[in-house]
Motif scaffolding. Structure first.
Motif, short mmCIF file in Angstrom:
data_model
loop_
_atom_site.label_atom_id
_atom_site.label_comp_id
_atom_site.label_asym_id
_atom_site.label_seq_id
_atom_site.Cartn_x
_atom_site.Cartn_y
_atom_site.Cartn_z
N ARG A 83 0.85 -1.18 0.00
CA ARG A 83 0.00 0.00 0.00
C ARG A 83 0.89 1.24 0.00
O ARG A 83 1.71 1.44 0.90
CB ARG A 83 -0.92 0.02 1.23
CG ARG A 83 -1.94 1.16 1.20
CD ARG A 83 -2.85 1.15 2.42
NE ARG A 83 -3.64 -0.07 2.53
CZ ARG A 83 -4.78 -0.29 1.88
NH1 ARG A 83 -5.25 0.63 1.04
NH2 ARG A 83 -5.44 -1.42 2.06
N HIS A 84 0.72 2.07 -1.02
CA HIS A 84 1.50 3.30 -1.11
C HIS A 84 0.83 4.42 -0.31
O HIS A 84 -0.29 4.27 0.17
CB HIS A 84 1.66 3.71 -2.58
CG HIS A 84 2.60 2.81 -3.34
ND1 HIS A 84 3.02 3.06 -4.62
CD2 HIS A 84 3.22 1.65 -2.98
CE1 HIS A 84 3.84 2.11 -5.03
NE2 HIS A 84 3.97 1.24 -4.05
N LEU A 348 11.37 1.56 -3.49
CA LEU A 348 10.74 1.29 -4.78
C LEU A 348 9.43 0.54 -4.60
O LEU A 348 8.38 0.93 -5.13
CB LEU A 348 11.71 0.48 -5.65
CG LEU A 348 11.19 0.01 -7.00
CD1 LEU A 348 10.79 1.20 -7.87
CD2 LEU A 348 12.25 -0.83 -7.70
N GLN A 349 9.45 -0.53 -3.84
CA GLN A 349 8.26 -1.35 -3.65
C GLN A 349 7.14 -0.59 -2.97
O GLN A 349 5.96 -0.77 -3.29
CB GLN A 349 8.62 -2.60 -2.85
CG GLN A 349 9.52 -3.56 -3.61
CD GLN A 349 10.15 -4.62 -2.72
OE1 GLN A 349 10.21 -4.47 -1.49
NE2 GLN A 349 10.64 -5.70 -3.32
N ASP A 355 9.46 4.39 -10.17
CA ASP A 355 9.70 3.10 -10.83
C ASP A 355 10.07 3.37 -12.28
O ASP A 355 9.20 3.61 -13.12
CB ASP A 355 8.45 2.22 -10.74
CG ASP A 355 8.58 0.94 -11.53
OD1 ASP A 355 9.72 0.47 -11.73
OD2 ASP A 355 7.54 0.39 -11.95
N THR A 356 11.35 3.33 -12.59
CA THR A 356 11.82 3.64 -13.95
C THR A 356 11.98 2.38 -14.80
O THR A 356 12.35 2.49 -15.97
CB THR A 356 13.17 4.38 -13.88
OG1 THR A 356 14.14 3.55 -13.21
CG2 THR A 356 13.02 5.70 -13.12
N ARG A 357 11.72 1.22 -14.23
CA ARG A 357 11.95 -0.04 -14.94
C ARG A 357 10.65 -0.80 -15.24
O ARG A 357 10.69 -1.89 -15.81
CB ARG A 357 12.88 -0.95 -14.14
CG ARG A 357 14.21 -0.29 -13.79
CD ARG A 357 14.98 -1.09 -12.76
NE ARG A 357 16.10 -0.32 -12.26
CZ ARG A 357 16.01 0.55 -11.26
NH1 ARG A 357 14.84 0.77 -10.66
NH2 ARG A 357 17.06 1.22 -10.86
N LEU A 360 6.70 -2.23 -11.10
CA LEU A 360 5.51 -2.18 -10.26
C LEU A 360 4.25 -2.37 -11.12
O LEU A 360 4.11 -1.82 -12.20
CB LEU A 360 5.43 -0.85 -9.52
CG LEU A 360 6.51 -0.60 -8.45
CD1 LEU A 360 6.29 0.74 -7.80
CD2 LEU A 360 6.50 -1.70 -7.41
N HIS A 361 3.32 -3.15 -10.58
CA HIS A 361 2.04 -3.44 -11.23
C HIS A 361 0.92 -2.93 -10.33
O HIS A 361 0.79 -3.38 -9.21
CB HIS A 361 1.91 -4.95 -11.45
CG HIS A 361 0.54 -5.39 -11.84
ND1 HIS A 361 0.08 -5.37 -13.15
CD2 HIS A 361 -0.49 -5.88 -11.09
CE1 HIS A 361 -1.17 -5.83 -13.18
NE2 HIS A 361 -1.55 -6.14 -11.96
N ARG A 362 0.15 -1.98 -10.83
CA ARG A 362 -0.93 -1.41 -10.02
C ARG A 362 -2.11 -2.37 -9.97
O ARG A 362 -2.61 -2.83 -11.00
CB ARG A 362 -1.37 -0.05 -10.56
CG ARG A 362 -2.46 0.58 -9.68
CD ARG A 362 -2.63 2.04 -9.94
NE ARG A 362 -3.58 2.61 -8.98
CZ ARG A 362 -3.72 3.91 -8.73
NH1 ARG A 362 -2.94 4.78 -9.36
NH2 ARG A 362 -4.59 4.34 -7.86
N VAL A 363 -2.60 -2.62 -8.76
CA VAL A 363 -3.76 -3.48 -8.55
C VAL A 363 -5.02 -2.65 -8.47
O VAL A 363 -6.03 -2.91 -9.12
CB VAL A 363 -3.59 -4.34 -7.28
CG1 VAL A 363 -4.81 -5.23 -7.05
CG2 VAL A 363 -2.32 -5.18 -7.36
N CYS A 364 -4.99 -1.64 -7.62
CA CYS A 364 -6.15 -0.76 -7.47
C CYS A 364 -5.73 0.52 -6.76
O CYS A 364 -4.62 0.63 -6.29
CB CYS A 364 -7.27 -1.45 -6.67
SG CYS A 364 -6.80 -2.05 -5.05
#
Length: 364
Positions: A83-84, A348-349, A355-357, A360-364
């Motif tokens: 969670r960001h 990063l996580q 995230d320049t690579r 990261l995969h956004r879920v919601c």
């Protein structure tokens, strides 16, 4: 492979009360508590993958003759949802976990699951149980995809009925307490984790089961984890019971044992190799002689050793111990290279570093 699954949803009738869930999240212990739902799906040769569903978390209905119980035909994965600060939820490199899951399936004679279906299963579960994703540094929702032979039979052959599942558990530090606490490794000189031609590169339960007696020996000798050597010469460093290993030399080199088919291809390991190379470190994937390791620790030529994995992230090694001796690693704490890598990965996580690579995969 093409995607085959759509996931229905059967909500839990008695979800965890909000107050109880908040208690669990406030004191999350790795792998102890689980969310309200889980994913299930089934495979047979004639139908392929079908019956994808998110259902209430609970016991599986398993035939006593299920092949997994008798022949150990199963695989697993591990990754996290974070969670960001803005409340959004992200996963770290789920496509890489999906690809490794497929490789493990091939090695264990199990059906492959398309990357799209693997990621979709995770997305669906995390969205439904999003309130279980904790916030705060070092805290995450640990995701455990798994696949096993659920056909009931006693012939030695690949199963024709297979079950896929995903469960989720809110987690803090794998080793408990302070996330960066240095751990002590026990050098196993009697037991090995895997052999050439075996399942060492696959993420399957048998590899972990084979490591448990050595792990018990480590604990009996006051250590946190075990480090394994190769099964042929008993000379070459491989990995620990649940983590890949790195050594840092005083001239700036970073060395990790090369992938020989007996070492798990860690997602965190691969990420660290990419980061360290981009930062200008001399990175080497090669065989590492245990005597080179011990000599380097004794002379100070190796001032840092760390382990890495999804669950433990980056963990400094403070001591190497074996029957008849021990050596402290550097000052016994996290060195600057270890600390830098760990900090960058967490930032990063958890969304504090761009995230320049595309990891990261956004879920919601």
């Amino acid at each position: 492979m093409t995607a085959q699954l759509e996931f229905t949803h059967r909500p839990a009738q008695s979800p965890t009360p909000v107050a109880r869930r908040q208690e669990i999240l406030a004191d999350a212990v790795f792998g102890r508590h689980f969310t309200d739902h889980m994913v299930t799906a089934t495979w047979t040769p004639d139908r392929g993958w079908y019956d994808g569903a998110v259902v209430p978390y609970g016991p599986l209905n398993l035939d006593p003759a299920a092949a997994v119980l008798h022949f150990g035909q199963e695989i697993l994965e591990g990754l996290k949802a974070y969670r960001h600060a803005d409340g959004s939820i992200w996963m770290f490199r789920p496509d890489a976990n999906a690809a490794r899951f497929a490789r493990s399936a091939r090695r264990l004679a199990l059906p492959e699951l398309a990357v799209e279906d693997f990621v979709a299963a995770l997305d669906r579960l995390v969205r439904i149980d999003r309130d279980w994703v904790p916030s705060g540094e070092g805290r995450s929702l640990y995701l455990r995809p798994f696949m096993f032979a659920s056909e009931g039979y006693l012939q030695v052959r690949a199963a024709r009925h297979v079950t896929f599942g995903v469960i989720a558990s809110p987690a803090a530090s794998y080793f408990g307490g302070q996330a960066a606490r240095p751990v002590t490794l026990w050098l196993s000189e009697e037991y090995t984790r895997a052999a050439a031609g075996g399942t060492g590169a696959a993420k399957c339960g048998g590899n972990y089961a084979a490591s448990l007696i050595a792990q018990r020996e480590a604990i009996e000798n006051g250590c946190d984890q075990v480090a394994f050597l190769d099964s042929v010469e008993g000379r070459w460093v491989e990995e620990s019971g649940s983590m890949n290993l790195f050594v840092v030399y005083d001239d700036g080199r970073i060395v990790t044992p090369e992938l020989t088919g007996t070492i798990l291809e860690g997602i965190t390991r691969d990420s660290i190799l990419t980061l360290a190379s981009e930062w200008g470190y001399a990175v080497e994937e090669r065989r590492l002689d245990v005597n080179e390791w011990r000599t380097g620790l004794a002379s100070g030529q190796i001032p840092e050793v760390f382990a890495c994995g999804t669950a433990a992230v980056v963990t400094p090694i403070g001591m190497l111990r074996w029957r008849g001796g021990q050596l402290r690693v550097g000052h016994g704490d996290a060195g600057p290279v270890t600390a830098r890598i760990r900090r960058h990965l967490l930032d990063l996580q958890e969304g504090r570093t761009p995230d320049t690579r595309g990891w990261l995969h956004r879920v919601c």
